[in-house]
Design a protein around this motif. Structure first.
Motif, mmCIF file in Angstrom:
data_model
loop_
_atom_site.group_PDB
_atom_site.id
_atom_site.type_symbol
_atom_site.label_atom_id
_atom_site.label_comp_id
_atom_site.label_asym_id
_atom_site.label_seq_id
_atom_site.Cartn_x
_atom_site.Cartn_y
_atom_site.Cartn_z
ATOM 1 N N ALA A 248 28.716 24.530 34.754
ATOM 2 C CA ALA A 248 27.362 24.491 34.193
ATOM 3 C C ALA A 248 27.166 25.593 33.161
ATOM 4 N N ILE A 249 27.709 26.774 33.441
ATOM 5 C CA ILE A 249 27.584 27.881 32.485
ATOM 6 C C ILE A 249 28.361 27.578 31.214
ATOM 7 N N GLU A 250 29.558 27.001 31.355
ATOM 8 C CA GLU A 250 30.341 26.666 30.164
ATOM 9 C C GLU A 250 29.596 25.671 29.276
ATOM 10 N N ARG A 251 28.952 24.689 29.887
ATOM 11 C CA ARG A 251 28.167 23.741 29.095
ATOM 12 C C ARG A 251 27.032 24.459 28.368
ATOM 13 N N ARG A 252 26.341 25.325 29.087
ATOM 14 C CA ARG A 252 25.208 26.041 28.488
ATOM 15 C C ARG A 252 25.666 26.938 27.350
ATOM 16 N N VAL A 253 26.773 27.633 27.550
ATOM 17 C CA VAL A 253 27.310 28.491 26.497
ATOM 18 C C VAL A 253 27.682 27.659 25.266
ATOM 19 N N GLY A 254 28.372 26.530 25.488
ATOM 20 C CA GLY A 254 28.792 25.684 24.372
ATOM 21 C C GLY A 254 27.646 25.160 23.541
ATOM 22 N N ARG A 255 26.503 24.948 24.183
ATOM 23 C CA ARG A 255 25.336 24.440 23.469
ATOM 24 C C ARG A 255 24.497 25.558 22.855
ATOM 25 N N SER A 256 24.796 26.811 23.225
ATOM 26 C CA SER A 256 23.989 27.942 22.769
ATOM 27 C C SER A 256 24.612 28.708 21.616
ATOM 28 N N VAL A 257 25.926 28.708 21.530
ATOM 29 C CA VAL A 257 26.591 29.541 20.527
ATOM 30 C C VAL A 257 26.538 28.888 19.150
ATOM 31 N N ALA A 258 26.788 29.709 18.138
ATOM 32 C CA ALA A 258 26.783 29.200 16.769
ATOM 33 C C ALA A 258 27.985 28.307 16.490
ATOM 34 N N ARG A 259 29.118 28.612 17.115
ATOM 35 C CA ARG A 259 30.319 27.818 16.899
ATOM 36 C C ARG A 259 31.259 27.991 18.085
ATOM 37 N N VAL A 260 31.952 26.919 18.442
ATOM 38 C CA VAL A 260 33.028 26.990 19.427
ATOM 39 C C VAL A 260 34.346 26.852 18.675
ATOM 40 N N VAL A 261 35.251 27.803 18.888
ATOM 41 C CA VAL A 261 36.591 27.721 18.325
ATOM 42 C C VAL A 261 37.503 27.180 19.422
ATOM 43 N N ALA A 262 37.913 25.926 19.285
ATOM 44 C CA ALA A 262 38.832 25.309 20.241
ATOM 45 C C ALA A 262 40.256 25.600 19.806
ATOM 46 N N THR A 263 41.156 25.744 20.765
ATOM 47 C CA THR A 263 42.535 26.074 20.409
ATOM 48 C C THR A 263 43.431 24.857 20.247
ATOM 49 N N CYS A 264 42.931 23.658 20.604
ATOM 50 C CA CYS A 264 43.764 22.461 20.438
ATOM 51 C C CYS A 264 42.879 21.220 20.422
ATOM 52 N N SER A 265 43.450 20.103 20.006
ATOM 53 C CA SER A 265 42.692 18.853 19.889
ATOM 54 C C SER A 265 42.271 18.316 21.254
ATOM 55 N N ASP A 266 43.085 18.568 22.284
ATOM 56 C CA ASP A 266 42.723 18.120 23.622
ATOM 57 C C ASP A 266 41.430 18.787 24.085
ATOM 58 N N GLU A 267 41.250 20.045 23.723
ATOM 59 C CA GLU A 267 40.035 20.767 24.109
ATOM 60 C C GLU A 267 38.808 20.191 23.398
ATOM 61 N N VAL A 268 38.979 19.741 22.183
ATOM 62 C CA VAL A 268 37.850 19.134 21.455
ATOM 63 C C VAL A 268 37.330 17.919 22.212
ATOM 64 N N ARG A 269 38.244 17.101 22.705
ATOM 65 C CA ARG A 269 37.826 15.919 23.463
ATOM 66 C C ARG A 269 37.118 16.315 24.758
ATOM 67 N N GLU A 270 37.607 17.351 25.399
ATOM 68 C CA GLU A 270 36.983 17.811 26.642
ATOM 69 C C GLU A 270 35.583 18.371 26.367
ATOM 70 N N LEU A 271 35.435 19.094 25.285
ATOM 71 C CA LEU A 271 34.123 19.640 24.921
ATOM 72 C C LEU A 271 33.129 18.524 24.606
ATOM 73 N N ALA A 272 33.608 17.456 23.975
ATOM 74 C CA ALA A 272 32.728 16.323 23.685
ATOM 75 C C ALA A 272 32.206 15.709 24.971
ATOM 76 N N ARG A 273 33.082 15.627 25.997
ATOM 77 C CA ARG A 273 32.632 15.106 27.291
ATOM 78 C C ARG A 273 31.615 16.032 27.946
ATOM 79 N N MET A 274 31.628 17.302 27.558
ATOM 80 C CA MET A 274 30.657 18.263 28.081
ATOM 81 C C MET A 274 29.380 18.282 27.252
#
Length: 404
Positions: free
Chosen positions: A153-179
């Motif tokens: 829950a905190i990770e979701r809140r952080v992702g929606r609050s920050v100015a930008r998320v720097v993902a380290t790989c394409s797999d993480e981008v897909r996971e963030l979209a699901r969040m």
């Protein structure tokens, strides 16, 4: 640009290979140093875990490390640090209100929650790199996941609050979209490798010795070391060297080291499996060059720096087809990908590769070219700097548009 890098549990000054010291420590240290070389004023904030640590350390790499008071000045497992993040945030806000950084870059979710709180209090925009996501960890570890229940829950809140998320790989981008993290706020910037330290060269092994597999990483179950050990009975004339974990004198009481040793005994290969314990960074390139194949077969991996380091040393890599490893290792070109937790397939792939010196040489050359072309820390720092510039411009535009 003034940059505040926040890494609450992973100090860039820590010895690598311990339970909570690994790729994130390397990433933070190398990125901070590369940003400093590009002319930025960089301070890394990490939790004080020893009362003898000075408040501020100026490193030879050109960045500073500030030790933040948050909880006891003692070693605390990272999964137990969440109660101290409010104190960490208060200390950050107090420092930022004086220092006035242009941007803060949080590493790991707990750094994110502290940085978002401090940023809200000071107006400092925050960039977030997770390094690992709770949803992925929960999926793979289930009941043995020791993360706090609030993590996802905190990770979701952080992702929606920050100015930008720097993902380290394409797999993480897909996971963030699901969040439900907004896609337009996510930018992919991979980890890097120090191509001045990790270079090809002679292996340094005694001629006529056994062929060598090398595994490097923290001694935790999800790294898949036991799967490599289970492949060894069908790989005669091969030794397995495992680097990582506590110092060598701590291996006899380390739970994972004991489990791996027991696995080697059960498989009848204890005489061909060597656990080295913690290996210093300075010794790592030579160790990698001594290997015929570097093996990295974790159950899951947000990015994975070890395969990049092996590639920069010109060594072929066999890796799990998971997470960031599917970005860095090009199957059949710079290395070979195998399913995670599949010792049978791993055995067949390793046997074929060990029996094919020409293929090993080709994979090593291609891996070296890929590491030098795409993954130097200078390139990573330049791409990260571009994210900071975007965030700073957006913050300035908001200030200009704010009512007087």
């Amino acid at each position: 640009m003034k940059v505040s890098v926040v890494s609450e549990h992973a100090s860039p000054l820590a010895a690598i290979g311990g339970v909570d010291a690994g790729g994130q420590n390397v990433h933070v240290a190398q990125l901070a140093g590369a940003l400093a070389r590009r002319g930025h004023d960089v301070t890394v904030y990490t939790r004080r875990d020893d009362p003898r640590l000075p408040g501020l350390v100026e490193t030879a790499a050109g960045y500073a490390v500030r030790h933040v008071r948050a909880g006891p000045a003692a070693a605390v497992p990272k999964d137990e640090l969440l109660p101290y993040m409010a104190e960490f945030a208060t200390e950050l806000a107090a420092d930022w209100s004086v220092r006035h950084p242009d941007v803060a870059h949080a590493h790991f979710w707990m750094s994110g929650t502290a940085s978002v709180a401090a940023g809200a209090a000071t107006g400092i925009p925050v960039v977030q790199t997770y390094h690992a996501l709770g949803t992925v960890k929960r999926r793979h570890q289930g009941r043995v996941d020791t993360s706090p229940p609030e993590r996802i829950a905190i990770e979701r809140r952080v992702g929606r609050s920050v100015a930008r998320v720097v993902a380290t790989c394409s797999d993480e981008v897909r996971e963030l979209a699901r969040m439900s993290v907004p896609r337009h706020r996510v930018t992919v910037v991979p980890c890097g490798v120090d191509v001045r330290q990790f270079t090809p060269g002679p292996g340094g092994r005694v001629p006529g010795g056994p062929r060598r597999l090398l595994v490097v990483g923290r001694l935790v179950e999800r790294k898949g070391v036991a799967d490599v050990i289970r492949a060894m009975p069908r790989l005669p004339g091969v030794e397995l060297v495992v680097a990582g974990g506590p110092p060598a004198d701590g291996l006899p009481v380390d739970p994972e080291a004991v489990r791996l040793q027991r696995t080697a005994e059960e498989c009848g290969v204890a005489d061909r499996v060597r656990l080295l314990g913690q290996v210093g960074r300075a010794a790592m390139p030579a160790l990698m060059r001594s290997a015929d194949v570097v093996v990295a077969v974790p159950w899951y991996e947000p990015f994975g720096i070890v395969p990049l380091e092996a590639m920069a040393c010109g060594r072929p890599v066999v890796a799990s087809a998971v997470g960031g490893l599917t970005d860095t290792v090009v199957d059949g070109v710079t290395g070979l990908l195998v399913p995670p937790q599949d010792p049978r397939t791993l055995t067949a792939v390793l046997r074929d590769l060990l029996d094919s010196p020409g293929l090993r040489a080709r994979l090593g050359r291609a891996g070296l070219a890929r590491a030098r072309t795409h993954y130097t820390w200078e390139q990573v720092a330049a791409r990260t700097e571009a994210v900071y510039e975007e965030v700073r411009r957006e913050a300035a535009d908001r200030m200009l548009g704010a009512p007087a």
